[in-house]
Design a protein around this motif. Structure first.
Motif, mmCIF file in Angstrom:
data_model
loop_
_atom_site.group_PDB
_atom_site.id
_atom_site.type_symbol
_atom_site.label_atom_id
_atom_site.label_comp_id
_atom_site.label_asym_id
_atom_site.label_seq_id
_atom_site.Cartn_x
_atom_site.Cartn_y
_atom_site.Cartn_z
ATOM 1 N N MET A 233 62.291 34.033 50.503
ATOM 2 C CA MET A 233 61.454 35.036 49.849
ATOM 3 C C MET A 233 60.555 35.668 50.908
ATOM 4 N N ASN A 234 60.561 36.988 50.951
ATOM 5 C CA ASN A 234 59.793 37.736 51.935
ATOM 6 C C ASN A 234 58.643 38.466 51.250
ATOM 7 N N ILE A 235 57.435 37.925 51.368
ATOM 8 C CA ILE A 235 56.247 38.573 50.797
ATOM 9 C C ILE A 235 55.736 39.588 51.802
ATOM 10 N N GLU A 236 55.501 40.813 51.330
ATOM 11 C CA GLU A 236 54.988 41.876 52.182
ATOM 12 C C GLU A 236 53.601 42.289 51.710
ATOM 13 N N LYS A 237 52.780 42.696 52.664
ATOM 14 C CA LYS A 237 51.510 43.343 52.333
ATOM 15 C C LYS A 237 51.762 44.836 52.436
ATOM 16 N N ILE A 238 51.439 45.560 51.370
ATOM 17 C CA ILE A 238 51.711 46.991 51.336
ATOM 18 C C ILE A 238 50.457 47.762 50.949
ATOM 19 N N THR A 239 50.486 49.038 51.220
ATOM 20 C CA THR A 239 49.497 49.966 50.678
ATOM 21 C C THR A 239 50.281 50.972 49.864
ATOM 22 N N LYS A 240 50.099 50.925 48.575
ATOM 23 C CA LYS A 240 50.797 51.833 47.672
ATOM 24 C C LYS A 240 50.067 53.174 47.697
ATOM 25 N N MET B 67 45.095 39.791 33.620
ATOM 26 C CA MET B 67 45.572 38.483 34.077
ATOM 27 C C MET B 67 44.398 37.752 34.714
ATOM 28 N N ASP B 68 44.368 36.437 34.579
ATOM 29 C CA ASP B 68 43.324 35.707 35.288
ATOM 30 C C ASP B 68 43.774 35.478 36.729
ATOM 31 N N GLU B 69 42.922 34.845 37.530
ATOM 32 C CA GLU B 69 43.217 34.682 38.947
ATOM 33 C C GLU B 69 44.374 33.736 39.238
ATOM 34 N N THR B 70 44.912 33.093 38.219
ATOM 35 C CA THR B 70 46.108 32.270 38.400
ATOM 36 C C THR B 70 47.347 32.966 37.837
ATOM 37 N N GLY B 71 47.161 34.167 37.299
ATOM 38 C CA GLY B 71 48.298 34.907 36.762
ATOM 39 C C GLY B 71 48.564 34.669 35.298
ATOM 40 N N LYS B 72 47.704 33.916 34.652
ATOM 41 C CA LYS B 72 47.932 33.626 33.234
ATOM 42 C C LYS B 72 47.476 34.779 32.359
ATOM 43 N N LEU B 73 48.218 34.946 31.282
ATOM 44 C CA LEU B 73 47.896 35.921 30.246
ATOM 45 C C LEU B 73 47.669 35.166 28.955
ATOM 46 N N ASP B 74 46.859 35.717 28.088
ATOM 47 C CA ASP B 74 46.769 35.187 26.734
ATOM 48 C C ASP B 74 48.038 35.664 26.033
ATOM 49 N N GLU B 75 49.020 34.781 25.903
ATOM 50 C CA GLU B 75 50.342 35.171 25.412
ATOM 51 C C GLU B 75 50.368 35.619 23.962
ATOM 52 N N GLY C 188 61.898 31.279 37.074
ATOM 53 C CA GLY C 188 61.422 31.391 38.449
ATOM 54 C C GLY C 188 60.295 32.361 38.719
ATOM 55 N N MET C 189 59.971 33.245 37.790
ATOM 56 C CA MET C 189 58.924 34.218 38.077
ATOM 57 C C MET C 189 57.547 33.567 38.197
ATOM 58 N N ILE C 190 57.316 32.504 37.493
ATOM 59 C CA ILE C 190 56.012 31.833 37.575
ATOM 60 C C ILE C 190 55.757 31.364 39.000
ATOM 61 N N ASP C 191 56.775 30.802 39.643
ATOM 62 C CA ASP C 191 56.630 30.345 41.022
ATOM 63 C C ASP C 191 56.386 31.522 41.961
ATOM 64 N N TYR D 166 54.921 34.404 41.216
ATOM 65 C CA TYR D 166 53.535 34.832 41.018
ATOM 66 C C TYR D 166 52.572 33.866 41.731
ATOM 67 N N ARG D 167 52.821 32.584 41.627
ATOM 68 C CA ARG D 167 51.952 31.592 42.268
ATOM 69 C C ARG D 167 51.904 31.829 43.775
ATOM 70 N N ARG D 168 53.059 32.082 44.368
ATOM 71 C CA ARG D 168 53.101 32.317 45.818
ATOM 72 C C ARG D 168 52.370 33.602 46.203
ATOM 73 N N LEU D 169 52.485 34.625 45.379
ATOM 74 C CA LEU D 169 51.768 35.876 45.650
ATOM 75 C C LEU D 169 50.255 35.670 45.569
ATOM 76 N N PHE D 170 49.796 34.900 44.582
ATOM 77 C CA PHE D 170 48.360 34.603 44.475
ATOM 78 C C PHE D 170 47.878 33.836 45.703
ATOM 79 N N GLU D 171 48.687 32.885 46.156
ATOM 80 C CA GLU D 171 48.332 32.119 47.353
ATOM 81 C C GLU D 171 48.207 33.035 48.565
ATOM 82 N N GLU D 172 49.097 34.009 48.680
ATOM 83 C CA GLU D 172 49.057 34.954 49.794
ATOM 84 C C GLU D 172 47.786 35.799 49.758
ATOM 85 N N ILE D 173 47.406 36.251 48.583
ATOM 86 C CA ILE D 173 46.165 37.023 48.456
ATOM 87 C C ILE D 173 44.975 36.193 48.915
ATOM 88 N N LYS D 174 44.893 34.952 48.426
ATOM 89 C CA LYS D 174 43.767 34.080 48.792
ATOM 90 C C LYS D 174 43.775 33.763 50.277
#
Length: 157
Positions: free
Chosen positions: A1-8, A59-67, A110-113, A115-123
């Motif tokens: 998995m290749n996480i990129e930092k972008i400017t949209k 979304m909260d800072e862990t990616g959770k939504l009130d489902e 697999g999307m939960i994992d 999202y978790r990795r993306l949050f870790e990258e931000i932090k």
């Protein structure tokens, strides 16, 4: 998995926001909403510039939504502002920084994992998550779920 930092870059967005949804309602709403927006864009003489997206808000800072109370925006980037109507909104989305990854696979697997990795990258980079995600759909529903391609972006500041 290749996480990129972008400017949209700034984009013009045509979208519909749905609030108070239950997670089980999502598959029944997304496709028809894309069709409604696409038809409206065409009727207004605008052009779709890239892939459709769904943005999950609050979304909260862990990616959770009130489902049981999901708020999501469904839309397209387009070439020009067009008139709004009672449900369809048109606006300029300012440029933003994000972490981004291409996800291949079933949306429910697999999307939960990811999202978790993306949050870790931000932090890890000292960023602050902006409480919304963007999922850009590169494949249509005719493609097998295991081969669906989605770009996931998490904006941060």
């Amino acid at each position: 998995m290749n996480i990129e930092k972008i400017t949209k870059p700034e984009q013009i967005i045509i979208s519909i926001t749905h609030t108070g949804l239950n997670v089980t309602e999502l598959p029944k709403i997304i496709g028809p909403t894309f069709m409604e927006i696409g038809k409206y864009i065409s009727e207004q003489g605008a052009a779709i510039l890239s892939n459709p997206f769904v943005s999950f808000k609050n979304m909260d800072e862990t990616g959770k939504l009130d489902e049981s109370q999901i708020e999501m925006e469904i839309g397209f980037p387009v070439d020009k502002l067009i008139p709004e109507n009672e449900s369809i909104k048109a606006y300029r989305l300012p440029s933003y920084k994000a972490v981004s990854v291409l996800y291949v696979g079933d949306y429910d697997q697999g999307m939960i994992d990811i999202y978790r990795r993306l949050f870790e990258e931000i932090k890890a980079n000292g960023g602050i998550f902006m409480n919304r995600s963007y999922e850009y759909y590169l494949s249509d529903e005719e493609i097998d779920l295991s081969k669906q391609e989605t770009i996931i972006e998490l904006p941060y500041r």
